[in-house]
Structure formats: structure tokens, C-alpha cells
Scaffold this active site. Structure first.
Site, PDB file in Angstrom:
ATOM      1  N   ASP A 415       1.048  -0.853  -0.001  1.00 30.92           N
ATOM      2  CA  ASP A 415      -0.467  -0.012  -0.006  1.00 30.92           C
ATOM      3  C   ASP A 415       1.169   1.058  -0.104  1.00 30.92           C
ATOM      4  O   ASP A 415       2.078   0.690  -0.034  1.00 30.92           O
ATOM      5  CB  ASP A 415      -0.745  -0.098   1.376  1.00 30.92           C
ATOM      6  CG  ASP A 415      -1.774   0.871   1.511  1.00 30.92           C
ATOM      7  OD1 ASP A 415      -2.226   1.655  -0.115  1.00 30.92           O
ATOM      8  OD2 ASP A 415      -2.791   1.793   2.492  1.00 30.92           O
ATOM      9  N   GLU A 418       2.807   5.409  -4.748  1.00 32.96           N
ATOM     10  CA  GLU A 418       2.541   5.621  -4.730  1.00 32.96           C
ATOM     11  C   GLU A 418       4.462   6.804  -5.923  1.00 32.96           C
ATOM     12  O   GLU A 418       4.712   6.277  -6.748  1.00 32.96           O
ATOM     13  CB  GLU A 418       2.033   6.852  -5.465  1.00 32.96           C
ATOM     14  CG  GLU A 418       0.019   5.780  -5.356  1.00 32.96           C
ATOM     15  CD  GLU A 418       0.018   4.911  -4.055  1.00 32.96           C
ATOM     16  OE1 GLU A 418       0.323   5.262  -2.876  1.00 32.96           O
ATOM     17  OE2 GLU A 418      -1.051   4.480  -4.080  1.00 32.96           O
ATOM     18  N   ASP A 493      -8.847   3.689  -2.047  1.00 37.03           N
ATOM     19  CA  ASP A 493      -9.845   3.967  -0.834  1.00 37.03           C
ATOM     20  C   ASP A 493     -10.800   5.011  -2.276  1.00 37.03           C
ATOM     21  O   ASP A 493     -11.415   6.592  -2.013  1.00 37.03           O
ATOM     22  CB  ASP A 493      -9.143   5.541  -0.473  1.00 37.03           C
ATOM     23  CG  ASP A 493      -7.681   4.738  -0.358  1.00 37.03           C
ATOM     24  OD1 ASP A 493      -7.767   3.546   0.527  1.00 37.03           O
ATOM     25  OD2 ASP A 493      -7.234   5.479   0.626  1.00 37.03           O
TER      26      ASP A 493
HETATM   27  C1  GLC Z   1      -4.656   3.169   2.990  1.00 33.37           C
HETATM   28  C2  GLC Z   1      -5.510   1.879   1.483  1.00 33.37           C
HETATM   29  C3  GLC Z   1      -6.618   2.127   2.161  1.00 33.37           C
HETATM   30  C4  GLC Z   1      -5.954   1.559   4.447  1.00 33.37           C
HETATM   31  C5  GLC Z   1      -5.030   2.616   5.144  1.00 33.37           C
HETATM   32  C6  GLC Z   1      -4.951   1.909   6.152  1.00 33.37           C
HETATM   33  O1  GLC Z   1      -5.762   4.639   2.012  1.00 33.37           O
HETATM   34  O2  GLC Z   1      -5.391   2.437   0.338  1.00 33.37           O
HETATM   35  O3  GLC Z   1      -7.019  -0.327   2.090  1.00 33.37           O
HETATM   36  O4  GLC Z   1      -6.710   0.511   4.876  1.00 33.37           O
HETATM   37  O5  GLC Z   1      -4.456   3.700   3.857  1.00 33.37           O
HETATM   38  O6  GLC Z   1      -3.187   1.804   5.695  1.00 33.37           O
END
Ligand code: GLC
Length: 809
Positions: A415, A418, A493
Site C-alpha cells: 500500500d 505511489e 480508497d
Molecule cells: C490506505 C489504503 C487503505 C488502508 C489505509 C490504512 O488508505 O488505501 O486500504 O486501509 O491506507 O492502511
């Protein structure tokens, strides 16, 4: 098109956009069996036939060397172009295509053997540069562009992850990975992952174009002018590939030969996954799994979001809340549930934390332009960021995954890659951050779009090396063209909005058309509060995604399947059980995708490119070739319009038969989403049971919606569902075919082919729509085990051999 300015210090001195200068006269400097090299002022241009339907064009400015190295490309050795270059070097001919190279000025065009031209340079603008001003030094080099003619009959699709509808004609597309602000709307252009790949359809014939650059890329798809398109890179070489098609499937097959295909996942990956940013303790997780089991809800994987870590330090466990992660993983495994953990790239700066100190001591982190470690804030506070362009960094990062894999974690969730940083506001690394690894220093602006993909590749390699008997499971938010060979992609998200349920459909279809076959959105929506009806409708859609996961943010209303009471829990259970029943069909589609690059969830135009009505079928899609799904994406709505392309389609719930092409109004109350099945196509299914992805349930059922229409057939693929024995021939293929005439229905189940023998004793054929049969035979004998209920006929027989089932009607 306008150039974005990444570097204040290198900004053009005037506010006016810098002028574009097309290349002028060119001369041929070299010809090989498959390529022509040219020079136009200080630029080198090369046109190469890599395959009869695949060409590559490279433009290298300012005297720079020809260099095609790429993190996107999986295949570099192409031997079968069978091309001929004419003596003047202005024409390359293959069995399928002709590339023509005009020299005064330099203009490049393509045509197929029927003379249909595609991806042909705009005669006035062609290819060229946006020269930097005389006083400007820019380490990125001059931005380069190529302008192609736009024919009014051409329609564009693909372009990776987008917010709007399916068709992209008339749009401007930016490729630059960002963590976009919450509430993705159609106003948003670029998102988490970038795939600068275009699928074009002109008069029913498909062609494709891919721009291979880690820099910012832009496409202008007949937006600036109605008779041309533009493709731009923000510096460095302009390398693009042209695919001649002529079908969308053929374009994608070649494109994924170039950039790679998904691997065959472990079968559990196709099941139901549950996640929430908010399962804070091992007890929370145990309780969650217990609820699923007690309520008889299918569940195959649970996700641990950032709360499992010690102060958000990656590759650590919070010792209080997750005292014995190995025991937790073991307990879950015993119930057929896998554990997946999140990993973020930001490494907390902490002298007592070995991930940081080892990375720092070996200089594996990104640096500022002046040579210090680059720092910014993410969840753990101040962090350093691994330079994933460095193979040493990737090996070191892979190795740290032991902290997770050694305790029994089955999959890695990449995650924030980017990458996202929080200061001064959520954004990505500054363009002048330096990636000094790999014996070649590069600025972040040059490799930005590759960062997430390189991180995902390290996670993939970690599982490959540390768990050699398991198939990798890696999920990634950011990536580039080619991410599909390292990770599945989920779309980040989204929000618990009806609009986002709708948006998911064109979004996933275009991702599929861009080589990402394994994709999914968060079911129920990540941010904001879901409602009962939204969650039920979203699950009805979500079960048809290649990746089926319910995920939400900590500060939102709970959205586990039981969150809205018994009525909705029952509806969601029904949907999840249908998903579970479809696993054999889905697994066969995954296997197809791993061989051919065909999307699993695909737009109607994939199979019906000659039918322009399919181009605007944003909110309906195909799962493989046999299922057409048209979810409801509005509250309080039970009816919707569905377009059915040519062929005979049977409504899954009512058995109503429709001959396409047709526009129909479908009743789709909660619990009965509009699903049409191609008539006479056998769909392999499992029985409803609380399955454990490691076992193949007994029996396998071939469901066939019978209609007086063309024959249908499907070949199911099956193997152990885990491990690599299938690469040694331990798999089987089972082909089933159904023919119908006015007197009889005949189903042929061919003997399974291949070494793998599924551990089951029975096969079932479930025929719907056969009325009152006069006689039912299996292999010429009266069927011994056949039962009829309404117009449904169930015939059982032994597994392991071929059978012919004949039903006289
Ligand atoms: C980011 C991710 C999401 C995750 C959050 C906390 O927003 O896209 O899926 O729950 O981080 O880690």
C-alpha cells in the site's frame, strides 16, 4: 498538450507553454533484418518489427544512446518478426503489417495487409520535441511527443485506472501515480496506478498503442483537435509500441506477451476476503472468523491493516495486541482462512529499528538532490523511503518479509506505494529526489511511475523464494504497465457511494483492457458509511470481480456481512455462496488469463468489437465469455435496462430466453442481480459448502441453461490449487459441450485430459429449461441417477471418464 513543470529551478523562463517542434528531414543511417535506424538533427529514431503484428518506435533526443531498458517489459528477445526492410529503409513489411517511414519530413505510419491504416503520424505534427529554452538545463531532457491521425471511426478504451466511463475518445489522460483525495469523481484524472496503454477500435478492428516511460506520460485522445491524438513523455526517450490486432483479444495477447501476464494464483485467492482498517487485535480477528463460520458465510482470507505493526514499523508485530502471530495464522489456517498483511514503503526513522538502520547503513534509501537521506511523514511519523530501483534494495526488502512469511502469513498487501507522503499535504516524492541505485542515478521524476511496481515485485519475489511451494499472493495499489506479473491491483480508497458502485464497472473493464486481469474494488466502499442496501447491491456486483474483498476505513460504519441485520445478511450470504459456486469457472478464466492475457471481467466489446452499442455499455460486463452481468447501482431500484449482444441469452434466475442483439428491461430485485448466461454453455460449479480453497469439493456440477440455439462449450481447468506441480503436467482440462435440436439435448463431457485427477467421485449435469423429458440416457443406458424438479433436470454420474448425456425432449 501542456508540459507540467516538476522543477521550479528548471522552469522555462516565460509563462507561455513552450512551443512544440516536429522533427524535420531524416536520413536512414542503418538497416537490419527487422529495423531501420534514422537520424533527424541530433535525434536517433528507430523503427523495429518485433513480431508480424508488433512494432516498436524509439526516439532518443540530444544525441542520447538507443536504450530500451524498461521495468514494464517482460520479453525483450523477439525472433519471429519475419520482416523485410526495403532497400531505401522506408518500408518494413511483415506478414500482417507494413510500416512506412517518410523521410521529408520524418513521418511514420502503419497499415495492415488490407491497407487499413492505424497509428499513423499526423502529417503536420508527426514526432518531435518541446525544446527547452537556451538557458535551461533539465536533467530530464526535452519532453517528446508523437501526434497520430485520428479517424472519426476510431474509439478509444483502456488507459488503465480511470474514474469515468468506458470510452475515452475525446479525453485527455495523465499517467502519474498519485494517492488522490478522498471521493474520486469523474473530475479526477490520474490515480494510483498508471498504464499508458490504449485499446483502439476502428470499424470493428482493434489496434493498440503503449508508451513505455516511467516519466509522466500524457495522452490526448482527439481532445485538443478532432483529427489527431497526441502521446507525450515528460523527458527521456519516447518509446512506443504499436499492436496491429485485429481483435481486442489479439491486441491484449501481444501486449501481455510484451509486459507479462498474471501468474496462476493459489485457488484460495479466488474466494471471499474480508478486511477492515480496524481489526486491532488478534482477538478481533479470531472473533471475526468465528462470526463468519457460525453464520455459515464463506471466508478464505482476512487482512491485517497497519494496526498489527509496532508503531507502524513495517515488518514488526505489536507484541501486546498480536502476541503470537504464528499461533493466530495457524488457528486461522485450520479453519481454511489465510492471513494477509499490509506493508507500506515508508520506514520509520528509529535508531533501534533494524529495518531502518540496515537500510541506512547500506545506503538503500532515496536521497535528496544534495545527497542526504530523503525524509517525509507517513503513518509511523518521519520515514525514509527505499530506493526500489536498486536491485540490492529489492533483495534486502524481500528478505525482511521473513518477519511475516515465517509466522505463516500467506499474502502481502503493498500500500501507499505511489509513494504517498503526508507533508505538506498528501502527495508523492518531490521530482528531484534521487534514486542512486542500480549504478545509475536517476531523479524521482524519471522513475516515479515504476516505484510501486518495483516494491510489489520485491514482495512477489519474497514469497517465491521464501515459500517455494506456494504461489505468491500480492496485492498492490500502485504500479505501472506490467504490474500484472507481480501483483493484483485493487483500486484504493473508493467511497461508500452508489456513484462509486457504478464507477467500479467501467473502471475494472478498462483495467482489464490494459493488461490487468486480476483486479477488484473494495466491496461496500472504503470511506464513508455504507447502507444496508448499498452493501447488498455492492456484494451482488463484487462477487463477479476477479478479486472479491470487503474493506472499509476505521472511522466508518461497520460493513461485515451481518452489519445490517438478518435480512441483508441472508442476501449477502446468497451472493457469497454464488461466488463460491463459481470458483471452478473463475479458476478456468484465471488460467486463461495467465496464458493469453484475456481479462477475467471484460467489457462486452472484447468479444463483440463490431457492435458499437457495446462501447457505451459502461455498467454491464462479461465474466469470461459465458456470463453477462448487469448490476443495479441505484438505491430503491429493481429494474434496469440491459443490452444483450448477438447470441442467445438466458436469464439466470427466471430462465427467460432472449435473442440478441436486444435491449431489455430486467427485473432485478435484491438477491437476484441481472445475470444472463450464454445459452447451452456449460458452466462448471461447485456445490454450496463452506469450502476450503485447498480442497476440490465433490461433485463438480456443469450448469447448462438450455435453449434452442447454437451449441455451447467450455473447457474447465483444474489442478491442486496450490504449488507448482501443474507446471509438470499435474493439471486437467475437462471439455463439455451441449448441442440442442428440436428433439434432443446432447451433452458431451469429454474424458479429462492431463495427469491431475481431481479428488472427487461424482459429476453432475444440471440442465435448466428442458421441460418434461421423454427419456434420459447416460452413455446410451437409461440414466440411473436423474432427478427432475420443474424444468430442471439433474443427472449424476461417475467422475474421471467421458460421458454422453442425451435428453429426449
Ligand atoms: C490506505 C489504503 C487503505 C488502508 C489505509 C490504512 O488508505 O488505501 O486500504 O486501509 O491506507 O492502511
Amino acid at each position: 498538450m501542456r508540459r507540467s513543470t516538476h522543477f521550479e529551478q528548471f522552469a522555462a523562463p516565460t509563462a507561455a507553454p513552450p512551443p512544440y517542434r516536429p522533427l524535420g528531414q531524416a536520413e536512414v543511417v542503418d538497416c537490419s533484418a527487422t529495423s531501420v535506424r534514422l537520424r533527424a538533427s541530433d535525434a536517433t529514431i528507430e523503427v523495429t518489427a518485433l513480431a508480424p503484428d508488433l512494432f516498436r518506435v524509439g526516439l532518443f533526443g540530444e544525441g542520447r544512446p538507443v536504450d530500451y531498458r524498461s521495468a514494464a517489459v517482460a520479453k525483450t528477445a523477439w525472433a519471429d518478426a519475419q520482416a523485410q526492410v526495403d532497400s531505401s529503409g522506408t518500408r518494413i513489411t511483415t506478414a500482417q503489417c507494413i510500416a512506412t517511414i517518410g523521410l521529408q519530413p520524418l513521418r511514420i505510419g502503419f497499415a495492415d495487409s488490407t491497407g487499413r491504416s492505424f497509428a499513423t503520424d499526423d502529417p503536420r505534427l508527426g514526432m518531435g520535441f518541446v525544446p527547452l529554452g537556451p538557458d535551461v538545463v533539465d536533467p530530464l531532457g526535452s519532453p517528446a511527443r508523437v501526434y497520430k491521425q485520428h479517424r472519426p471511426t476510431t474509439h478509444y478504451f483502456g488507459c488503465g485506472e480511470r474514474t469515468g466511463g468506458l470510452e475515452k475518445t475525446g479525453s485527455h489522460q495523465v499517467f502519474w501515480n498519485v494517492d488522490p483525495p478522498m471521493g474520486h469523481t469523474a473530475a479526477l484524472n490520474n490515480m494510483y496506478t498508471s498504464v499508458p496503454f490504449l485499446m483502439a477500435i476502428d470499424d470493428g478492428q482493434a489496434w493498440g498503442l503503449f508508451v513505455d516511460s516511467g516519466y509522466r506520460v500524457e495522452f490526448d485522445l482527439a481532445n485538443e483537435a478532432s483529427d489527431r491524438c497526441g502521446f507525450a513523455v515528460d523527458g527521456g526517450p519516447l518509446i512506443y509500441y504499436v499492436f496491429a490486432g485485429p481483435t481486442p483479444a489479439r491486441v491484449l495477447e501481444r501486449y501481455t506477451e510484451l509486459t507479462g501476464r498474471i501468474w496462476l494464483p493459489p485457488r484460495w485467492a479466488l474466494g471471499n476476503h474480508q478486511s477492515r482498517w480496524g481489526y486491532r487485535t488478534a482477538d478481533d480477528v479470531v472473533e471475526l472468523v468465528r462470526e463468519f463460520r457460525v453464520r455459515d458465510l464463506p471466508l478464505d482470507a482476512v487482512y491485517l491493516d497497519i494496526d498489527y505493526m509496532d508503531g507502524y514499523r513495517v515488518f514488526t508485530w505489536d507484541k501486546k495486541r498480536f502476541a503470537d502471530p504464528a499461533e493466530l495464522a495457524k488457528q486461522l489456517r485450520a479453519q481454511g482462512v489465510k492471513l494477509v498483511t499490509i506493508v507500506d514503503p515508508g520506514v520509520k526513522i528509529d535508531e533501534r529499528y533494524a529495518v531502518y538502520t540496515t537500510g541506512r547503513d547500506s545506503e538503500l534509501f532515496c536521497k535528496t538532490f544534495s545527497g542526504d537521506e530523503y525524509h517525509n511523514v507517513v503513518w509511523p511519523g518521519m520515514c525514509a523511503f527505499p530506493d526500489f530501483t536498486n536491485p540490492r534494495t529489492r533483495a534486502w526488502w524481500s528478505d525482511w518479509h521473513r518477519a511475516l512469511l515465517d509466522v505463516g502469513v500467506a499474502g502481502i498487501w503493498c500500500d501507499m506505494n505511489e509513494p504517498t507522503v503526508f507533508v505538506p499535504t498528501p502527495q508523492t516524492l518531490p521530482a528531484d529526489v534521487s534514486h542512486h541505485g542500480d549504478n545509475e542515478a536517476r531523479l524521482h521524476a524519471q522513475v516515479h511511475n515504476l516505484y510501486g511496481q518495483l516494491m510489489a515485485s520485491a514482495a512477489h519475489e519474497a514469497i517465491r523464494q521464501q515459500r517455494p511451494d506456494q504461489r505468491p499472493f500480492v496485492i498492490s495499489r500502485a504500479g505501472f504497465a506490467g504490474l500484472q506479473r507481480w501483483a493484483l491491483h485493487w483500486t484504493g480508497d473508493n467511497s461508500s457511494w452508489w456513484e462509486h458502485l457504478w464507477m467500479s464497472m467501467p473502471q475494472l473493464q478498462n483495467l482489464g483492457l490494459s493488461g490487468y486481469a486480476w483486479v477488484g474494488v473494495d466491496i461496500g466502499g472504503f470511506s464513508g458509511d455504507a447502507t444496508a442496501e448499498l452493501l447488498a447491491r455492492w456484494t451482488e456486483f463484487g462477487i463477479f470481480q476477479p478479486f472479491c474483498r470487503n474493506h472499509s476505513a476505521w472511522n466508518t460504519r461497520r460493513q461485515e456481512p451481518w452489519a445490517f441485520g438478518e435480512r441483508f445478511e441472508a442476501l449477502i450470504r446468497g451472493a457469497l455462496q454464488l461466488r463460491q459456486r463459481l470458483v471452478p469457472y473463475l479458476y478456468s478464466l484465471f488460467e486463461e488469463a495467465s496464458r493469453t492475457g484475456s481479462p477475467i471481467l471484460r467489457p462486452l466489446l472484447f468479444a463483440y468489437p463490431e457492435d458499437e452499442t457495446t462501447y457505451s455499455a459502461d455498467d454491464e460486463f462479461m465474466l469470461g465469455d459465458a456470463l453477462l452481468v448487469a448490476p443495479i447501482a441505484r438505491p430503491g431500484t429493481e429494474y434496469r435496462h440491459v443490452y444483450l449482444p448477438r447470441g442467445t441469452w438466458v436469464h439466470h434466475w427466471t430462465g427467460e430466453t432472449v435473442r440478441g442483439p436486444a435491449h431489455v428491461l430486467v427485473h432485478a430485485p435484491l438477491g437476484q442481480p441481472a445475470v444472463y448466461v450464454k445459452a447451452n454453455t456449460p458452466i462448471p460449479m461447485w456445490p454450496v459448502l463452506n469450502f476450503d480453497g485447498e480442497r476440490a469439493p465433490d461433485p463438480l456440477t456443469w450448469l447448462i441453461h438450455v435453449a434452442n440455439a447454437d451449441a455451447g462449450q467450455f473447457t474447465a481447468y483444474e489442478d491442486a490449487g496450490e504449488g507448482y506441480d501443474y507446471q509438470q503436467g499435474e493439471f486437467c482440462r475437462m471439455r463439455a459441450e451441449c448441442r440442442v435440436d428440436s428433439k434432443r439435448v446432447e451433452v458431451r463431457l469429454e474424458a479429462p485430459e492431463g495427469q491431475y485427477v481431481p479428488p472427487r467421485s461424482q459429476i453432475e449435469v444440471e440442465l435448466r429449461g428442458v421441460g418434461e423429458p421423454q427419456a434420459v440416457t447416460v452413455d446410451g443406458q437409461a440414466a440411473r441417477d436423474a432427478a427432475r424438479e420443474g424444468s430442471q433436470l439433474l443427472v449424476r454420474m461417475g467422475a474421471g471418464e467421458g460421458h454422453v448425456i442425451s435428453v429426449e425432449t
